[in-house]
Design a protein around this motif. Structure first.
Motif, PDB file in Angstrom:
ATOM      1  N   LEU A   1     -11.523 -16.349  -4.830  1.00  0.00           N
ATOM      2  CA  LEU A   1     -10.745 -16.493  -3.607  1.00  0.00           C
ATOM      3  C   LEU A   1      -9.994 -17.811  -3.693  1.00  0.00           C
ATOM      4  CD1 LEU A   1     -10.027 -15.747  -0.635  1.00  0.00           C
ATOM      5  CD2 LEU A   1     -12.014 -17.124   0.012  1.00  0.00           C
ATOM      6  N   LEU A   2      -8.684 -17.748  -3.493  1.00  0.00           N
ATOM      7  CA  LEU A   2      -7.854 -18.951  -3.464  1.00  0.00           C
ATOM      8  C   LEU A   2      -7.256 -19.089  -2.077  1.00  0.00           C
ATOM      9  CD1 LEU A   2      -5.925 -18.435  -6.824  1.00  0.00           C
ATOM     10  CD2 LEU A   2      -7.935 -19.877  -6.442  1.00  0.00           C
ATOM     11  N   LYS A   3      -7.253 -20.296  -1.535  1.00  0.00           N
ATOM     12  CA  LYS A   3      -6.637 -20.564  -0.233  1.00  0.00           C
ATOM     13  C   LYS A   3      -5.516 -21.562  -0.431  1.00  0.00           C
ATOM     14  CE  LYS A   3     -10.556 -21.650   1.875  1.00  0.00           C
ATOM     15  NZ  LYS A   3     -11.501 -22.033   2.925  1.00  0.00           N
ATOM     16  N   GLY A   4      -4.389 -21.329   0.272  1.00  0.00           N
ATOM     17  CA  GLY A   4      -3.263 -22.231   0.128  1.00  0.00           C
ATOM     18  C   GLY A   4      -2.079 -21.807   0.969  1.00  0.00           C
ATOM     19  N   GLU A   5      -0.890 -22.108   0.456  1.00  0.00           N
ATOM     20  CA  GLU A   5       0.360 -21.828   1.168  1.00  0.00           C
ATOM     21  C   GLU A   5       1.180 -20.804   0.390  1.00  0.00           C
ATOM     22  OE1 GLU A   5       1.021 -23.313   4.189  1.00  0.00           O
ATOM     23  OE2 GLU A   5      -0.989 -24.161   3.962  1.00  0.00           O
ATOM     24  N   MET A   6       1.714 -19.820   1.123  1.00  0.00           N
ATOM     25  CA  MET A   6       2.555 -18.798   0.515  1.00  0.00           C
ATOM     26  C   MET A   6       3.930 -18.846   1.178  1.00  0.00           C
ATOM     27  SD  MET A   6       1.770 -14.766  -0.223  1.00  0.00           S
ATOM     28  CE  MET A   6       0.186 -15.165  -0.915  1.00  0.00           C
ATOM     29  N   THR A   7       4.955 -18.932   0.358  1.00  0.00           N
ATOM     30  CA  THR A   7       6.321 -19.031   0.883  1.00  0.00           C
ATOM     31  C   THR A   7       7.216 -17.964   0.270  1.00  0.00           C
ATOM     32  OG1 THR A   7       6.844 -20.694  -0.801  1.00  0.00           O
ATOM     33  CG2 THR A   7       6.163 -21.509   1.372  1.00  0.00           C
ATOM     34  N   ILE A   8       8.296 -17.688   0.958  1.00  0.00           N
ATOM     35  CA  ILE A   8       9.287 -16.715   0.512  1.00  0.00           C
ATOM     36  C   ILE A   8      10.280 -17.442  -0.391  1.00  0.00           C
ATOM     37  CG2 ILE A   8      11.084 -15.129   1.283  1.00  0.00           C
ATOM     38  CD1 ILE A   8       9.438 -15.125   4.035  1.00  0.00           C
ATOM     39  N   VAL A   9      10.506 -16.905  -1.587  1.00  0.00           N
ATOM     40  CA  VAL A   9      11.392 -17.529  -2.572  1.00  0.00           C
ATOM     41  C   VAL A   9      12.833 -17.091  -2.326  1.00  0.00           C
ATOM     42  CG1 VAL A   9      11.949 -17.657  -5.032  1.00  0.00           C
ATOM     43  CG2 VAL A   9       9.559 -17.641  -4.292  1.00  0.00           C
ATOM     44  N   ASP A  10      13.741 -18.077  -2.237  1.00  0.00           N
ATOM     45  CA  ASP A  10      15.173 -17.793  -2.082  1.00  0.00           C
ATOM     46  C   ASP A  10      15.938 -17.970  -3.393  1.00  0.00           C
ATOM     47  OD1 ASP A  10      15.005 -17.250   0.685  1.00  0.00           O
ATOM     48  OD2 ASP A  10      15.091 -19.394   1.142  1.00  0.00           O
ATOM     49  N   ASP A  11      15.348 -18.640  -4.346  1.00  0.00           N
ATOM     50  CA  ASP A  11      16.009 -18.954  -5.612  1.00  0.00           C
ATOM     51  C   ASP A  11      16.235 -17.672  -6.421  1.00  0.00           C
ATOM     52  OD1 ASP A  11      16.461 -19.649  -8.344  1.00  0.00           O
ATOM     53  OD2 ASP A  11      15.499 -21.594  -8.036  1.00  0.00           O
ATOM     54  N   MET A  12      17.496 -17.346  -6.655  1.00  0.00           N
ATOM     55  CA  MET A  12      17.840 -16.100  -7.357  1.00  0.00           C
ATOM     56  C   MET A  12      17.365 -16.105  -8.818  1.00  0.00           C
ATOM     57  SD  MET A  12      18.955 -14.073  -5.150  1.00  0.00           S
ATOM     58  CE  MET A  12      19.809 -12.713  -5.928  1.00  0.00           C
ATOM     59  N   LYS A  13      17.275 -17.260  -9.437  1.00  0.00           N
ATOM     60  CA  LYS A  13      16.785 -17.315 -10.823  1.00  0.00           C
ATOM     61  C   LYS A  13      15.321 -16.897 -10.885  1.00  0.00           C
ATOM     62  CE  LYS A  13      20.039 -20.645 -12.608  1.00  0.00           C
ATOM     63  NZ  LYS A  13      20.277 -21.957 -13.199  1.00  0.00           N
ATOM     64  N   ILE A  14      14.542 -17.330  -9.908  1.00  0.00           N
ATOM     65  CA  ILE A  14      13.125 -16.931  -9.866  1.00  0.00           C
ATOM     66  C   ILE A  14      13.012 -15.448  -9.524  1.00  0.00           C
ATOM     67  CG2 ILE A  14      10.927 -17.241  -8.645  1.00  0.00           C
ATOM     68  CD1 ILE A  14      11.645 -20.229  -8.442  1.00  0.00           C
ATOM     69  N   LYS A  15      13.829 -14.978  -8.579  1.00  0.00           N
ATOM     70  CA  LYS A  15      13.801 -13.550  -8.233  1.00  0.00           C
ATOM     71  C   LYS A  15      14.149 -12.696  -9.453  1.00  0.00           C
ATOM     72  CE  LYS A  15      15.048 -12.291  -4.067  1.00  0.00           C
ATOM     73  NZ  LYS A  15      15.731 -12.116  -2.780  1.00  0.00           N
ATOM     74  N   GLU A  16      15.111 -13.123 -10.231  1.00  0.00           N
ATOM     75  CA  GLU A  16      15.486 -12.399 -11.445  1.00  0.00           C
ATOM     76  C   GLU A  16      14.352 -12.435 -12.466  1.00  0.00           C
ATOM     77  OE1 GLU A  16      19.148 -12.067 -14.650  1.00  0.00           O
ATOM     78  OE2 GLU A  16      18.885 -13.951 -13.552  1.00  0.00           O
ATOM     79  N   LYS A  17      13.710 -13.586 -12.606  1.00  0.00           N
ATOM     80  CA  LYS A  17      12.622 -13.738 -13.571  1.00  0.00           C
ATOM     81  C   LYS A  17      11.493 -12.740 -13.299  1.00  0.00           C
ATOM     82  CE  LYS A  17       9.181 -17.087 -15.173  1.00  0.00           C
ATOM     83  NZ  LYS A  17       8.703 -18.479 -15.101  1.00  0.00           N
ATOM     84  N   TYR A  18      11.176 -12.509 -12.027  1.00  0.00           N
ATOM     85  CA  TYR A  18      10.036 -11.643 -11.681  1.00  0.00           C
ATOM     86  C   TYR A  18      10.426 -10.188 -11.445  1.00  0.00           C
ATOM     87  CZ  TYR A  18       7.057 -15.621 -11.883  1.00  0.00           C
ATOM     88  OH  TYR A  18       6.357 -16.703 -12.354  1.00  0.00           O
ATOM     89  N   TRP A  19      11.704  -9.867 -11.526  1.00  0.00           N
ATOM     90  CA  TRP A  19      12.152  -8.482 -11.378  1.00  0.00           C
ATOM     91  C   TRP A  19      11.632  -7.651 -12.551  1.00  0.00           C
ATOM     92  CZ3 TRP A  19      14.135  -5.180  -8.038  1.00  0.00           C
ATOM     93  CH2 TRP A  19      14.655  -3.980  -8.515  1.00  0.00           C
ATOM     94  N   GLN A  20      11.212  -6.413 -12.253  1.00  0.00           N
ATOM     95  CA  GLN A  20      10.767  -5.493 -13.296  1.00  0.00           C
ATOM     96  C   GLN A  20      11.529  -4.179 -13.147  1.00  0.00           C
ATOM     97  OE1 GLN A  20       6.431  -5.360 -13.931  1.00  0.00           O
ATOM     98  NE2 GLN A  20       6.274  -6.989 -12.404  1.00  0.00           N
ATOM     99  N   ASN A  21      11.867  -3.563 -14.254  1.00  0.00           N
ATOM    100  CA  ASN A  21      12.613  -2.303 -14.220  1.00  0.00           C
ATOM    101  C   ASN A  21      11.905  -1.222 -13.417  1.00  0.00           C
ATOM    102  OD1 ASN A  21      14.927  -3.069 -15.581  1.00  0.00           O
ATOM    103  ND2 ASN A  21      14.055  -2.613 -17.582  1.00  0.00           N
ATOM    104  N   LYS A  22      10.579  -1.251 -13.386  1.00  0.00           N
ATOM    105  CA  LYS A  22       9.846  -0.240 -12.635  1.00  0.00           C
ATOM    106  C   LYS A  22      10.080  -0.353 -11.127  1.00  0.00           C
ATOM    107  CE  LYS A  22       5.481  -2.800 -12.767  1.00  0.00           C
ATOM    108  NZ  LYS A  22       4.117  -2.759 -13.284  1.00  0.00           N
TER     109      LYS A  22
END
Length: 141
Positions: A82-103
Motif C-alpha cells: 500500500l502506497l499513500k501520497g498525492e495523485m495529479t492529472i498530467v497536462d504535459d503532452m510529452k508524458i501523455k504520448e509516452k504512456y499512450w498504448q496502441n491497445k
C-alpha cells in the motif's frame, strides 16, 4: 544480502498486473478503481496510470489529490504493498504520448494520445506499507 522493505516493494511493483487506486470522494468515502500498470514502471518514486478524464475518479482527484495505490501478488507467498501520497492529472503532452498504448485506440474516438478524454495520472508516494509472510512493515519514500 537481505533486501530492504523498499527493495521488496520495488520488486513486487515490477511484476504485478493490476493496481488498485483509491482517492477520497466528496462524500468523504473512498472511491476505488482497478487499473492495469502503465507502459513503463521506472520506480516507486513516480507511478503513472491511464484512464479517462471524464471518469468520476478523475473528477474527485481534481478536488482532493490525496490518494493511495495498492498492488499484490498471490503466489506461494502472498505479498502486498500500500502506497499513500498525492495523485495529479498530467497536462504535459510529452508524458501523455509516452504512456499512450496502441491497445487504447478502441477506447478513444481520436485513437491518439491527443484525444481530450485520454488522461494520465501521476502518483507520488510519501509512505508505504509492505505485507509478506504474515507481517507488515511501514516504510518512507
Amino acid at each position: 544480502m537481505m533486501m530492504t522493505t523498499r527493495e521488496k516493494a520495488e520488486k513486487l511493483h515490477q511484476k504485478v498486473n493490476t493496481f488498485i487506486l483509491s482517492c477520497v470522494g466528496e462524500d468523504g468515502y473512498p472511491l476505488t478503481k482497478a487499473v492495469m500498470p502503465g507502459k513503463y514502471r521506472e520506480s516507486l518514486n513516480e507511478l503513472y496510470f491511464c484512464t479517462n478524464i471524464s471518469s468520476r475518479f478523475v473528477a474527485e482527484l481534481s478536488k482532493n489529490t490525496h490518494a493511495s495505490v495498492y498492488f499484490y501478488s498471490r503466489g506461494r507467498v502472498w505479498q502486498g504493498c500500500l502506497l499513500k501520497g498525492e495523485m495529479t492529472i498530467v497536462d504535459d503532452m510529452k508524458i501523455k504520448e509516452k504512456y499512450w498504448q496502441n491497445k487504447f485506440k478502441n477506447a478513444y474516438p481520436q485513437k491518439s494520445f491527443t484525444d481530450p478524454d485520454y488522461c494520465v495520472l501521476k502518483f507520488v508516494p510519501q509512505s508505504g506499507r509492505f505485507y509478506s509472510l504474515y507481517k507488515s512493515v511501514d516504510f518512507e519514500l
